[in-house]
Each structure stands twice: as C-alpha cells, then as structure tokens.
Design a protein around this motif. Structure first.
Motif, PDB file in Angstrom:
ATOM      1  N   GLY A 171     -34.870 -55.388 -35.821  1.00  0.00           N
ATOM      2  CA  GLY A 171     -35.474 -56.604 -35.311  1.00  0.00           C
ATOM      3  C   GLY A 171     -34.956 -57.789 -36.092  1.00  0.00           C
TER       4      GLY A 171
ATOM      5  N   LEU B 273     -34.506 -57.572 -30.541  1.00  0.00           N
ATOM      6  CA  LEU B 273     -34.748 -56.190 -30.958  1.00  0.00           C
ATOM      7  C   LEU B 273     -33.606 -55.321 -30.446  1.00  0.00           C
ATOM      8  CD1 LEU B 273     -38.545 -55.905 -30.031  1.00  0.00           C
ATOM      9  CD2 LEU B 273     -37.566 -56.419 -32.272  1.00  0.00           C
TER      10      LEU B 273
ATOM     11  N   CYS C 238     -40.128 -51.489 -31.433  1.00  0.00           N
ATOM     12  CA  CYS C 238     -39.070 -50.489 -31.616  1.00  0.00           C
ATOM     13  C   CYS C 238     -39.685 -49.286 -32.316  1.00  0.00           C
ATOM     14  CB  CYS C 238     -37.940 -51.051 -32.467  1.00  0.00           C
ATOM     15  SG  CYS C 238     -37.026 -52.396 -31.717  1.00  0.00           S
TER      16      CYS C 238
ATOM     17  N   ILE D 288     -41.183 -51.327 -35.580  1.00  0.00           N
ATOM     18  CA  ILE D 288     -40.862 -52.745 -35.766  1.00  0.00           C
ATOM     19  C   ILE D 288     -41.382 -53.495 -34.551  1.00  0.00           C
ATOM     20  CG2 ILE D 288     -39.034 -54.466 -35.958  1.00  0.00           C
ATOM     21  CD1 ILE D 288     -37.323 -52.322 -37.324  1.00  0.00           C
TER      22      ILE D 288
ATOM     23  N   ILE E 200     -41.084 -61.188 -36.483  1.00  0.00           N
ATOM     24  CA  ILE E 200     -40.744 -59.772 -36.654  1.00  0.00           C
ATOM     25  C   ILE E 200     -41.661 -59.179 -37.712  1.00  0.00           C
ATOM     26  CG2 ILE E 200     -39.011 -58.142 -37.515  1.00  0.00           C
ATOM     27  CD1 ILE E 200     -38.318 -59.077 -34.779  1.00  0.00           C
ATOM     28  N   TYR E 201     -42.280 -58.032 -37.387  1.00  0.00           N
ATOM     29  CA  TYR E 201     -43.150 -57.331 -38.328  1.00  0.00           C
ATOM     30  C   TYR E 201     -42.688 -55.877 -38.436  1.00  0.00           C
ATOM     31  CZ  TYR E 201     -46.302 -61.297 -37.594  1.00  0.00           C
ATOM     32  OH  TYR E 201     -46.844 -62.556 -37.507  1.00  0.00           O
ATOM     33  N   ALA E 202     -42.584 -55.384 -39.677  1.00  0.00           N
ATOM     34  CA  ALA E 202     -42.245 -53.981 -39.917  1.00  0.00           C
ATOM     35  C   ALA E 202     -43.499 -53.235 -40.322  1.00  0.00           C
ATOM     36  CB  ALA E 202     -41.185 -53.869 -41.005  1.00  0.00           C
TER      37      ALA E 202
ATOM     38  N   GLU F 285     -44.202 -58.937 -42.779  1.00  0.00           N
ATOM     39  CA  GLU F 285     -43.501 -59.915 -41.943  1.00  0.00           C
ATOM     40  C   GLU F 285     -42.167 -60.237 -42.590  1.00  0.00           C
ATOM     41  OE1 GLU F 285     -43.767 -64.563 -40.480  1.00  0.00           O
ATOM     42  OE2 GLU F 285     -45.592 -63.571 -41.200  1.00  0.00           O
ATOM     43  N   GLN F 286     -41.072 -60.135 -41.805  1.00  0.00           N
ATOM     44  CA  GLN F 286     -39.735 -60.339 -42.342  1.00  0.00           C
ATOM     45  C   GLN F 286     -38.877 -61.124 -41.356  1.00  0.00           C
ATOM     46  OE1 GLN F 286     -39.094 -55.975 -42.925  1.00  0.00           O
ATOM     47  NE2 GLN F 286     -38.518 -56.536 -45.008  1.00  0.00           N
TER      48      GLN F 286
ATOM     49  N   ALA G  51     -35.739 -56.872 -39.825  1.00  0.00           N
ATOM     50  CA  ALA G  51     -36.236 -55.564 -40.260  1.00  0.00           C
ATOM     51  C   ALA G  51     -35.347 -54.486 -39.676  1.00  0.00           C
ATOM     52  CB  ALA G  51     -37.681 -55.358 -39.812  1.00  0.00           C
TER      53      ALA G  51
ATOM     54  N   GLY H  77     -34.987 -50.007 -39.473  1.00  0.00           N
ATOM     55  CA  GLY H  77     -35.723 -48.774 -39.697  1.00  0.00           C
ATOM     56  C   GLY H  77     -35.007 -47.580 -39.118  1.00  0.00           C
TER      57      GLY H  77
ATOM     58  N   SER I  29     -30.912 -46.769 -40.962  1.00  0.00           N
ATOM     59  CA  SER I  29     -31.114 -47.994 -41.733  1.00  0.00           C
ATOM     60  C   SER I  29     -30.495 -47.927 -43.125  1.00  0.00           C
ATOM     61  CB  SER I  29     -32.606 -48.301 -41.847  1.00  0.00           C
ATOM     62  OG  SER I  29     -33.279 -47.294 -42.578  1.00  0.00           O
TER      63      SER I  29
END
Length: 261
Positions: free
Chosen positions: A26, A35, A65, A139, A151-153, A162-163, A166, A168, A172
């Motif tokens: 993301g 995404l 995701c 994500i 974007i949140y992981a 929050e990034q 991200a 995963g 990754s």
C-alpha cells in the motif's frame, strides 16, 4: 516403500492449509492511495490458484490487501459463516467478510461511508481479540473527505500502524531496502502505481510464494480504478528467463540455452 512415502508426502501437501504467502503493498501519493498484490495462492508446495484476487473491497472507498493462511482452530469456531460462504476461507477472508458486514451496518446508521481509519480500527479489534488463532496480516487503504488517502498496516497480532507506505507477506522481506530507496514524498498517481507494480514484480522474481499476475487498486477523490498486469508483461530481473508457452518451446528453439539450476 519409497512409493508409499512419496504418496504420503503428496497427500500431506495436497491437504495442507491454503497459504497466502504473498506480496501486498500500500502506497500513499499526492491525492490518494495505490494498493497492489500478486495472485499466487499455495497449498503446501503446490500452487492452488495462480490468479487469486487478494485486494478486497470493504466499502466504496476502502479496500484491504490480504495475506495469511487458514488456521483450522479459528475456522472451526466460525462454521456458520463458512457454510454461508460456501467454501473454506483463509483467515483474512473471514476477517474481511466480518468487517464488510459491520461497515455496511455503520453506513446505514450514519448515512455515509465509513472512513479508512474506522475500517482499519475494526480490523485491528478483530485481529487483536483473536490473535492466538488468526494467522493473517492486512493492509488497509482508502480515501475520505476528512483525511484524504491513508494507509494502515495491521500485522500479525493486531497492531495498528499508520504509514505512508506499507508492505507485507512473504515477499516483503525482499522489498524493505528497495522501498527505502525508491519511495518519495508527493508522488503522482502514475509514479505511485509504477512503484507498486515494479516492487511486486521484484518480489515475484525472488520469492517462491509470490507469483502470477499483479493487480492494483487506485483510490482517490474521483473514485476507484482497478488495473491488471499479466505475468508475461512484468519487468524481468537478473537471470530471469523470458516467458514461454511451454517447456517444449525452449527445447525446440533453434539455439537452446542451458537452464541454470
């Protein structure tokens, strides 16, 4: 005796949990989020689905995701939902279905779509409360009129982070250094999507659990755009072979080159 052992190994792999060993990404950009994900789903050492869709819609403006696998102890406590769905789903699919249902109720009550923060917090709550049973990392990405693109992981265990970007899944681990160098503030939509597609193709080249095609979802104030990039159109990396229709094409070529194993 050896034949029986091989048959037992084969049955164990065929009956293994469906793994979403995968690459999910993301990225925020100047105006929204992008995404992206590969499409390989594996069962043990076999590819169960080479074109699965790992980017799931939660609301009109929020998508998630998914990565993870089936935890049978968690699935056994949710048989009613699984029966309703009609198939045995991965943990991430179960969480996504629950969240989509709750967000639908939220939209009816408030008269407007939920924000990406609300969706991410709901996933965090489900993941944390079931952290001993769930085997999934997600994500969440979306756009709303209050905070724009976010974007949140939510990794394994139910932490919410929050990034600006991200990554995963199993792929990754090959991408952290790449993103440290390639990601930049204030990218355009096209730059962000190109970065996502390039990163997923790089993970596909290195990670055995990632593969297939690349799907992207772009979310901004104008709505949602989904794009599809077939595997034979992705960028090739060091020592990757050109795509072939079959192994016979390699053997029948006029100047066959030895395959390095």
């Amino acid at each position: 005796m050896k034949t029986n052992k091989n048959q037992m190994d084969l049955e164990m792999n065929l009956n293994a949990p469906h793994s979403m060993g995968t690459t999910i990404i993301g990225v925020t950009y100047n105006g929204g989020v992008v995404l992206g994900a590969d499409s390989r789903t594996s069962t043990g050492m076999y590819v169960a689905n080479r074109a699965s869709d790992k980017i799931t819609q939660l609301t009109d403006n929020v998508y998630v995701c998914r990565s993870g696998s089936i935890n049978l102890s968690f699935a056994s406590t949710h048989l009613t939902l699984l029966f309703y769905l009609g198939f045995l789903a991965a943990d991430s699919q179960i969480v996504s279905d629950y969240v989509r249902y709750f967000l639908h109720q939220h939209t009816i009550q408030l008269g407007q779509s939920a924000t990406s923060k609300v969706a991410a917090n709901l996933i965090r709550l489900l993941s944390y409360n079931n952290k001993k049973m769930l085997e999934t990392g997600l994500i969440v990405g979306g756009w709303d009129k209050y905070e724009g693109g976010k974007i949140y992981a939510i990794p394994l265990g139910g932490t919410l982070i929050e990034q600006p970007f991200a990554i995963g899944g199993s792929g990754s681990s090959y991408l952290y250094g790449f993103f440290d160098q390639a990601w930049k503030e204030g990218m355009t939509k096209d730059e962000a999507e190109q970065l996502v597609v390039k990163a997923v193709s790089l993970a596909i080249a290195r990670d055995g659990a990632s593969g297939g095609v690349v799907r992207t979802v772009i979310i901004n104030s104008e709505g949602v755009t989904r794009n599809f990039y077939p595997g034979d159109k992705l960028q090739l990396w060091h020592e990757e072979l050109e795509p072939q229709n079959s192994l016979l094409d390699l053997l029948n070529s006029s100047n066959p080159e030895p395959m390095n194993i």
